[in-house]
Design a protein around this motif. Sequence first.
Motif, PDB file in Angstrom:
ATOM      1  N   ALA A 229      21.573  46.450  -7.714  1.00 40.38           N
ATOM      2  CA  ALA A 229      20.336  45.962  -7.103  1.00 40.38           C
ATOM      3  C   ALA A 229      19.826  46.997  -6.107  1.00 40.38           C
ATOM      4  O   ALA A 229      20.593  47.563  -5.336  1.00 40.38           O
ATOM      5  N   GLY A 230      18.528  47.261  -6.135  1.00 39.45           N
ATOM      6  CA  GLY A 230      17.938  48.257  -5.252  1.00 39.45           C
ATOM      7  C   GLY A 230      17.748  49.607  -5.903  1.00 39.45           C
ATOM      8  O   GLY A 230      16.981  50.436  -5.395  1.00 39.45           O
ATOM      9  N   ASP A 231      18.444  49.873  -7.019  1.00 32.66           N
ATOM     10  CA  ASP A 231      18.234  51.121  -7.751  1.00 32.66           C
ATOM     11  C   ASP A 231      16.813  51.148  -8.320  1.00 32.66           C
ATOM     12  O   ASP A 231      16.215  50.101  -8.603  1.00 32.66           O
ATOM     13  N   VAL A 232      16.293  52.341  -8.505  1.00 33.26           N
ATOM     14  CA  VAL A 232      14.963  52.502  -9.092  1.00 33.26           C
ATOM     15  C   VAL A 232      15.122  53.165 -10.463  1.00 33.26           C
ATOM     16  O   VAL A 232      15.704  54.245 -10.565  1.00 33.26           O
ATOM     17  N   LEU A 233      14.607  52.508 -11.491  1.00 33.73           N
ATOM     18  CA  LEU A 233      14.723  53.007 -12.863  1.00 33.73           C
ATOM     19  C   LEU A 233      13.372  53.507 -13.354  1.00 33.73           C
ATOM     20  O   LEU A 233      12.330  52.922 -13.054  1.00 33.73           O
ATOM     21  N   GLN A 234      13.415  54.594 -14.121  1.00 28.76           N
ATOM     22  CA  GLN A 234      12.215  55.128 -14.761  1.00 28.76           C
ATOM     23  C   GLN A 234      12.266  54.728 -16.233  1.00 28.76           C
ATOM     24  O   GLN A 234      13.229  55.053 -16.935  1.00 28.76           O
ATOM     25  N   ILE A 235      11.248  54.014 -16.689  1.00 27.60           N
ATOM     26  CA  ILE A 235      11.218  53.512 -18.075  1.00 27.60           C
ATOM     27  C   ILE A 235      10.086  54.201 -18.831  1.00 27.60           C
ATOM     28  O   ILE A 235       8.946  54.234 -18.355  1.00 27.60           O
ATOM     29  N   GLU A 236      10.417  54.757 -19.994  1.00 26.11           N
ATOM     30  CA  GLU A 236       9.418  55.415 -20.834  1.00 26.11           C
ATOM     31  C   GLU A 236       9.503  54.866 -22.253  1.00 26.11           C
ATOM     32  O   GLU A 236      10.591  54.754 -22.827  1.00 26.11           O
ATOM     33  N   VAL A 237       8.340  54.520 -22.814  1.00 30.14           N
ATOM     34  CA  VAL A 237       8.251  54.055 -24.202  1.00 30.14           C
ATOM     35  C   VAL A 237       7.339  55.037 -24.934  1.00 30.14           C
ATOM     36  O   VAL A 237       6.131  55.096 -24.673  1.00 30.14           O
ATOM     37  N   LEU A 238       7.912  55.832 -25.829  1.00 32.37           N
ATOM     38  CA  LEU A 238       7.146  56.906 -26.475  1.00 32.37           C
ATOM     39  C   LEU A 238       5.960  56.376 -27.266  1.00 32.37           C
ATOM     40  O   LEU A 238       4.910  57.013 -27.327  1.00 32.37           O
ATOM     41  N   GLU A 239       6.109  55.207 -27.867  1.00 31.45           N
ATOM     42  CA  GLU A 239       5.047  54.676 -28.733  1.00 31.45           C
ATOM     43  C   GLU A 239       3.891  54.041 -27.948  1.00 31.45           C
ATOM     44  O   GLU A 239       2.830  53.780 -28.528  1.00 31.45           O
ATOM     45  N   ASP A 240       4.097  53.753 -26.666  1.00 29.71           N
ATOM     46  CA  ASP A 240       3.041  53.103 -25.882  1.00 29.71           C
ATOM     47  C   ASP A 240       3.184  53.524 -24.411  1.00 29.71           C
ATOM     48  O   ASP A 240       3.975  52.948 -23.662  1.00 29.71           O
ATOM     49  N   ALA A 241       2.404  54.535 -24.020  1.00 28.25           N
ATOM     50  CA  ALA A 241       2.515  55.069 -22.669  1.00 28.25           C
ATOM     51  C   ALA A 241       2.103  54.066 -21.595  1.00 28.25           C
ATOM     52  O   ALA A 241       2.465  54.217 -20.422  1.00 28.25           O
ATOM     53  N   THR A 242       1.347  53.025 -21.981  1.00 34.08           N
ATOM     54  CA  THR A 242       0.932  52.032 -20.985  1.00 34.08           C
ATOM     55  C   THR A 242       2.121  51.223 -20.464  1.00 34.08           C
ATOM     56  O   THR A 242       2.025  50.548 -19.439  1.00 34.08           O
TER      57      THR A 242
ATOM     58  N   ALA B 256      10.976  50.265 -34.809  1.00 34.81           N
ATOM     59  CA  ALA B 256      11.700  50.183 -33.541  1.00 34.81           C
ATOM     60  C   ALA B 256      11.181  51.234 -32.563  1.00 34.81           C
ATOM     61  O   ALA B 256      11.107  52.422 -32.901  1.00 34.81           O
ATOM     62  N   PRO B 257      10.787  50.837 -31.349  1.00 34.16           N
ATOM     63  CA  PRO B 257      10.257  51.794 -30.388  1.00 34.16           C
ATOM     64  C   PRO B 257      11.358  52.680 -29.801  1.00 34.16           C
ATOM     65  O   PRO B 257      12.536  52.314 -29.788  1.00 34.16           O
ATOM     66  N   THR B 258      10.953  53.835 -29.330  1.00 32.89           N
ATOM     67  CA  THR B 258      11.880  54.761 -28.677  1.00 32.89           C
ATOM     68  C   THR B 258      11.757  54.577 -27.166  1.00 32.89           C
ATOM     69  O   THR B 258      10.700  54.858 -26.587  1.00 32.89           O
ATOM     70  N   VAL B 259      12.828  54.077 -26.559  1.00 30.90           N
ATOM     71  CA  VAL B 259      12.800  53.753 -25.124  1.00 30.90           C
ATOM     72  C   VAL B 259      13.807  54.641 -24.386  1.00 30.90           C
ATOM     73  O   VAL B 259      14.937  54.819 -24.839  1.00 30.90           O
ATOM     74  N   TYR B 260      13.373  55.191 -23.267  1.00 32.16           N
ATOM     75  CA  TYR B 260      14.266  55.967 -22.412  1.00 32.16           C
ATOM     76  C   TYR B 260      14.322  55.309 -21.028  1.00 32.16           C
ATOM     77  O   TYR B 260      13.285  54.956 -20.452  1.00 32.16           O
ATOM     78  N   VAL B 261      15.531  55.140 -20.520  1.00 28.30           N
ATOM     79  CA  VAL B 261      15.725  54.591 -19.169  1.00 28.30           C
ATOM     80  C   VAL B 261      16.556  55.597 -18.381  1.00 28.30           C
ATOM     81  O   VAL B 261      17.676  55.934 -18.784  1.00 28.30           O
ATOM     82  N   THR B 262      16.003  56.080 -17.301  1.00 23.49           N
ATOM     83  CA  THR B 262      16.724  57.032 -16.453  1.00 23.49           C
ATOM     84  C   THR B 262      16.747  56.506 -15.014  1.00 23.49           C
ATOM     85  O   THR B 262      15.937  55.657 -14.633  1.00 23.49           O
ATOM     86  N   LEU B 263      17.676  57.031 -14.249  1.00 23.85           N
ATOM     87  CA  LEU B 263      17.818  56.613 -12.856  1.00 23.85           C
ATOM     88  C   LEU B 263      16.917  57.485 -11.985  1.00 23.85           C
ATOM     89  O   LEU B 263      17.108  58.691 -11.900  1.00 23.85           O
ATOM     90  N   SER B 264      15.935  56.854 -11.343  1.00 17.01           N
ATOM     91  CA  SER B 264      14.995  57.595 -10.510  1.00 17.01           C
ATOM     92  C   SER B 264      15.484  57.732  -9.074  1.00 17.01           C
ATOM     93  O   SER B 264      15.319  58.769  -8.449  1.00 17.01           O
ATOM     94  N   ALA B 265      16.116  56.674  -8.558  1.00 16.41           N
ATOM     95  CA  ALA B 265      16.622  56.716  -7.171  1.00 16.41           C
ATOM     96  C   ALA B 265      17.731  55.692  -7.015  1.00 16.41           C
ATOM     97  O   ALA B 265      17.693  54.622  -7.623  1.00 16.41           O
TER      98      ALA B 265
END
Length: 202
Positions: A30-43, A89-98
């Motif tokens: 809890a409190g971590d910040v995640l960066q989420i990217e979906v290649l098929e839909d930038a919105t 199936a969409p391509t999703v990337y989840v990385t740790l931002s903070a």
Amino acid sequence: MSILRRLAVTLVLLPLLAVSSWAQDYRVRAGDVLQIEVLEDATLNRTAIVLPDGQISLPLAGSVRAAGRSLAEVQADLAGRLAPNFASAPTVYVTLSALAERVPSAPATPRLSDIYVLGAATTPGKVEVKPGATLLQALAQAGGVTPFAAKKRIQLRRVDKSGVEKVYKFDLDAIERGEAGGGATRLMSGDVIVIPQRKLFE
């Protein structure tokens, strides 16, 4: 590729591999910040903070549990929830931002208050008591009173913020018999307990 070039490439890749291995083992909190990217839909791309209940929220996916899971597990869960909204199936990337700010687990040691006991106490002097300690507790820490103490004339001297001293009187005999209150009086740092000596025929 020459040996020197291979060595240089290896030296560059080693830190990256170490970070990648750490990221795979890391459990989201809890409190971590995640960066989420979906290649098929930038919105759908966004930064999401893990809420105190361990959830993150993403349009089309709803609330997803993140805390306690690896980044790969969160990524797979999001991809599965988003899949019905895409032709494939969409391509999703989840990385740790903070990282969340880590609070020390060790409890802070409560600050002690200095109380001063004068006169016919077994151990007169400065007594360190916990915040909220009572008159009786401070007297007990001072070893109680001597046989020569005027127990009916115990004084508590307290200086207020304006510098004015107030004197409160207690009958320790009556307190011990349960006939009077005052023993549970909360002390403040700097309080002085005065225990007079008995008079000749007191």
